[in-house]
Structure formats: C-alpha cells, structure tokens
Design a protein around this motif. Structure first.
Motif, PDB file in Angstrom:
ATOM      1  N   ALA A  96      76.707  40.237  87.629  1.00 21.51           N
ATOM      2  CA  ALA A  96      75.317  40.175  88.085  1.00 21.51           C
ATOM      3  C   ALA A  96      74.953  41.408  88.893  1.00 21.51           C
ATOM      4  O   ALA A  96      73.774  41.746  89.001  1.00 21.51           O
ATOM      5  CB  ALA A  96      75.091  38.911  88.907  1.00 21.51           C
ATOM      6  N   TRP A  97      75.929  42.090  89.443  1.00 22.05           N
ATOM      7  CA  TRP A  97      75.678  43.245  90.298  1.00 22.05           C
ATOM      8  C   TRP A  97      76.070  44.560  89.629  1.00 22.05           C
ATOM      9  O   TRP A  97      76.042  45.601  90.253  1.00 22.05           O
ATOM     10  CB  TRP A  97      76.425  43.089  91.615  1.00 22.05           C
ATOM     11  CG  TRP A  97      75.982  41.872  92.341  1.00 22.05           C
ATOM     12  CD1 TRP A  97      74.842  41.740  93.078  1.00 22.05           C
ATOM     13  CD2 TRP A  97      76.636  40.608  92.375  1.00 22.05           C
ATOM     14  NE1 TRP A  97      74.758  40.463  93.561  1.00 22.05           N
ATOM     15  CE2 TRP A  97      75.843  39.737  93.149  1.00 22.05           C
ATOM     16  CE3 TRP A  97      77.808  40.116  91.805  1.00 22.05           C
ATOM     17  CZ2 TRP A  97      76.187  38.420  93.389  1.00 22.05           C
ATOM     18  CZ3 TRP A  97      78.149  38.803  92.043  1.00 22.05           C
ATOM     19  CH2 TRP A  97      77.345  37.977  92.828  1.00 22.05           C
ATOM     20  N   GLU A  98      76.416  44.524  88.360  1.00 20.63           N
ATOM     21  CA  GLU A  98      76.802  45.739  87.649  1.00 20.63           C
ATOM     22  C   GLU A  98      75.574  46.416  87.062  1.00 20.63           C
ATOM     23  O   GLU A  98      74.497  45.844  87.002  1.00 20.63           O
ATOM     24  CB  GLU A  98      77.798  45.414  86.528  1.00 20.63           C
ATOM     25  CG  GLU A  98      79.140  44.955  87.018  1.00 20.63           C
ATOM     26  CD  GLU A  98      79.908  46.029  87.752  1.00 20.63           C
ATOM     27  OE1 GLU A  98      79.672  47.227  87.511  1.00 20.63           O
ATOM     28  OE2 GLU A  98      80.737  45.662  88.588  1.00 20.63           O
ATOM     29  N   ARG A  99      75.772  47.619  86.590  1.00 22.54           N
ATOM     30  CA  ARG A  99      74.694  48.334  85.923  1.00 22.54           C
ATOM     31  C   ARG A  99      74.337  47.650  84.615  1.00 22.54           C
ATOM     32  O   ARG A  99      75.156  46.988  83.994  1.00 22.54           O
ATOM     33  CB  ARG A  99      75.107  49.766  85.652  1.00 22.54           C
ATOM     34  CG  ARG A  99      75.016  50.626  86.887  1.00 22.54           C
ATOM     35  CD  ARG A  99      75.176  52.055  86.498  1.00 22.54           C
ATOM     36  NE  ARG A  99      76.499  52.453  86.977  1.00 22.54           N
ATOM     37  CZ  ARG A  99      77.143  53.504  86.577  1.00 22.54           C
ATOM     38  NH1 ARG A  99      76.622  54.285  85.677  1.00 22.54           N
ATOM     39  NH2 ARG A  99      78.313  53.794  87.072  1.00 22.54           N
ATOM     40  N   LEU A 100      73.114  47.837  84.191  1.00 25.22           N
ATOM     41  CA  LEU A 100      72.635  47.200  82.980  1.00 25.22           C
ATOM     42  C   LEU A 100      73.413  47.662  81.749  1.00 25.22           C
ATOM     43  O   LEU A 100      73.695  46.869  80.848  1.00 25.22           O
ATOM     44  CB  LEU A 100      71.142  47.496  82.812  1.00 25.22           C
ATOM     45  CG  LEU A 100      70.403  46.715  81.746  1.00 25.22           C
ATOM     46  CD1 LEU A 100      70.521  45.215  82.025  1.00 25.22           C
ATOM     47  CD2 LEU A 100      68.958  47.125  81.706  1.00 25.22           C
ATOM     48  N   ALA A 101      73.795  48.925  81.705  1.00 24.94           N
ATOM     49  CA  ALA A 101      74.544  49.444  80.555  1.00 24.94           C
ATOM     50  C   ALA A 101      75.893  48.750  80.422  1.00 24.94           C
ATOM     51  O   ALA A 101      76.323  48.399  79.319  1.00 24.94           O
ATOM     52  CB  ALA A 101      74.735  50.950  80.695  1.00 24.94           C
ATOM     53  N   LEU A 102      76.575  48.519  81.546  1.00 26.26           N
ATOM     54  CA  LEU A 102      77.858  47.827  81.498  1.00 26.26           C
ATOM     55  C   LEU A 102      77.673  46.371  81.075  1.00 26.26           C
ATOM     56  O   LEU A 102      78.473  45.829  80.308  1.00 26.26           O
ATOM     57  CB  LEU A 102      78.553  47.912  82.858  1.00 26.26           C
ATOM     58  CG  LEU A 102      79.935  47.295  82.942  1.00 26.26           C
ATOM     59  CD1 LEU A 102      80.886  47.994  81.977  1.00 26.26           C
ATOM     60  CD2 LEU A 102      80.476  47.389  84.346  1.00 26.26           C
ATOM     61  N   SER A 103      76.617  45.756  81.560  1.00 22.67           N
ATOM     62  CA  SER A 103      76.343  44.375  81.151  1.00 22.67           C
ATOM     63  C   SER A 103      76.094  44.293  79.652  1.00 22.67           C
ATOM     64  O   SER A 103      76.594  43.395  78.983  1.00 22.67           O
ATOM     65  CB  SER A 103      75.127  43.839  81.907  1.00 22.67           C
ATOM     66  OG  SER A 103      75.390  43.800  83.284  1.00 22.67           O
ATOM     67  N   TYR A 104      75.309  45.232  79.128  1.00 19.88           N
ATOM     68  CA  TYR A 104      75.070  45.241  77.690  1.00 19.88           C
ATOM     69  C   TYR A 104      76.355  45.490  76.911  1.00 19.88           C
ATOM     70  O   TYR A 104      76.575  44.907  75.860  1.00 19.88           O
ATOM     71  CB  TYR A 104      74.042  46.295  77.319  1.00 19.88           C
ATOM     72  CG  TYR A 104      72.616  45.905  77.612  1.00 19.88           C
ATOM     73  CD1 TYR A 104      72.231  44.576  77.696  1.00 19.88           C
ATOM     74  CD2 TYR A 104      71.646  46.869  77.793  1.00 19.88           C
ATOM     75  CE1 TYR A 104      70.943  44.217  77.969  1.00 19.88           C
ATOM     76  CE2 TYR A 104      70.328  46.519  78.060  1.00 19.88           C
ATOM     77  CZ  TYR A 104      69.989  45.185  78.148  1.00 19.88           C
ATOM     78  OH  TYR A 104      68.697  44.844  78.401  1.00 19.88           O
ATOM     79  N   ALA A 105      77.210  46.346  77.424  1.00 16.68           N
ATOM     80  CA  ALA A 105      78.452  46.660  76.721  1.00 16.68           C
ATOM     81  C   ALA A 105      79.377  45.453  76.652  1.00 16.68           C
ATOM     82  O   ALA A 105      80.147  45.304  75.700  1.00 16.68           O
ATOM     83  CB  ALA A 105      79.167  47.818  77.409  1.00 16.68           C
ATOM     84  N   ILE A 106      79.304  44.574  77.612  1.00 12.40           N
ATOM     85  CA  ILE A 106      80.186  43.406  77.623  1.00 12.40           C
ATOM     86  C   ILE A 106      79.515  42.189  76.989  1.00 12.40           C
ATOM     87  O   ILE A 106      80.163  41.416  76.285  1.00 12.40           O
ATOM     88  CB  ILE A 106      80.631  43.101  79.065  1.00 12.40           C
ATOM     89  CG1 ILE A 106      81.551  44.227  79.538  1.00 12.40           C
ATOM     90  CG2 ILE A 106      81.319  41.754  79.167  1.00 12.40           C
ATOM     91  CD1 ILE A 106      81.973  44.127  80.959  1.00 12.40           C
ATOM     92  N   LEU A 107      78.231  41.994  77.206  1.00 11.37           N
ATOM     93  CA  LEU A 107      77.564  40.782  76.747  1.00 11.37           C
ATOM     94  C   LEU A 107      76.959  40.894  75.355  1.00 11.37           C
ATOM     95  O   LEU A 107      76.833  39.892  74.656  1.00 11.37           O
ATOM     96  CB  LEU A 107      76.470  40.388  77.745  1.00 11.37           C
ATOM     97  CG  LEU A 107      76.961  40.070  79.150  1.00 11.37           C
ATOM     98  CD1 LEU A 107      75.795  39.767  80.058  1.00 11.37           C
ATOM     99  CD2 LEU A 107      77.935  38.909  79.133  1.00 11.37           C
TER     100      LEU A 107
END
Length: 133
Positions: free
Chosen positions: A90-101
C-alpha cells in the motif's frame, strides 16, 4: 576583528538552527517508516472475520457456483489485505504495485477466456459427433 566575530556568531546561529532539522530527518530515515499498531490489529481483525465467513460457507452447506464464488471472494480479499498491509504494498510506488499485481490479474483474464473457449469447443464437439436421429 569584531566584524569577523560577528560574522562567525551569525553563521553559528545559522548552523545551530539547521542542525536539529538535519538530525531529526536523519533519525527518521535511519529508523524507517513506522505504522501504528492499530492498523495491524484492525487488519488482523478483518482477516479473522473473512476467515469466519469462509468457514460459514461450508457450515451452512452452500453448494455450486455460489459456494466457490464466495470462497474465492473471501480468499482474494484476505490475500489483498495481506499483500497491502503486511507486505507494505500500500505504501510502495505505483510502478512496483503494477509489476506485482498486474500479472496475476492478466492470468485470471486469460483463464476466463479459456473457460469461454472450452465451452464453445465442447458445444461444437457435441453437435458434430452427436448420433444422427
């Protein structure tokens, strides 16, 4: 000489006012990001409630698509809470969230496409190989 002393005194006051700010920001970075314990307790409570609902699906004897839909819904909600809070997504950058989710979401889309395609293929085979009447 007095001008030099006044100049040094002014610089010392200037340095003195900025040193605590630098020390405080350094302490925050060295310590890391801290989240309130209440957040973790609330998430733990929600995980407990969702697990209870998941077990109640079996307890009430729900069957068919409703059962599996509810179990999968509760499973996805629990996994989302765990990934968002305990894995700090929830506190990570959006790019990292997209890369994982994004990859698991795309896999689910492709599975849905395959399910529709398999139903169509099954229907065509039943119609084609059916005995003539």
């Amino acid at each position: 000489m007095t001008e030099a002393a006044l100049h040094l005194e002014g610089r010392r006051e200037q340095l003195h006012t900025h040193v605590p700010d630098a020390a405080v920001s350094g302490a925050v970075h060295a310590e890391g990001q801290q989240h309130p314990i209440k957040l973790y307790l609330v998430v733990w409570g929600w995980l407990f409630v969702l697990s209870t609902f998941s077990y109640l699906v079996d307890y009430f004897g729900l069957q068919g698509y409703l059962r599996w839909s509810l179990i999968l819904l509760f499973m996805v909600l629990k996994a989302g809470l765990i990934v968002a809070v305990f894995m700090h997504m929830a506190w990570e950058r959006l790019a990292l969230s997209y890369a994982i989710l994004l990859p698991p979401v795309l896999v689910l889309v492709f599975v849905a496409i395959m399910v529709f395609e398999s139903e169509y293929t099954h229907l065509i085979r039943v119609l084609f190989f059916a005995a003539p009447t």
